[in-house]
Design an enzyme around this catalytic site. Sequence first.
Site: not given
Ligand code: AMP
Length: 126
Positions: A35, A106, A110
Amino acid sequence: MAYSYDDQNIFARILRGEIPNRTVLETEHSLAFEDIAPQAPVHVLVIPKGKYVTYDHFAQAATEAEIVDFTRAVRAVCEKLGLEPGAEGTGYRLISNSGGHGMQEVPHLHVHILAGRPLGRMVMPV
Ligand code: AMP
């Protein structure tokens, strides 16, 4: 419910190689990477390579091969990082935020793997 998948979401772009990632493990149907904003000493995301928005979407529409691969990929990351529950100082938490109340940012399925310190209560008191 019918899901529509946004091909421009950040994890779709990672899967296409348009954005770099720090890969922890890759399998036929899944990718695990660090992350970008870790919330614990270990914070890894595991995603299916297929176009699934949420856990619900995945469980409904993925093939059995994808489901087995993804489930085992989560476990394989934990094994690779030495997190399997048991000894003192091990164990982890899996989180998959879905939809509005889940506060999913996102829109590509995940699972967060969080570990490396005691993680506190599961949900913050309101
Ligand atoms: P969620 O709120 O469950 O959708 O979590 C999305 C996660 O994606 C968050 O913990 C972000 O820090 C992570 N994230 C967003 N962009 C990236 C990226 N480019 N690479 C790795 N993690 C990311």
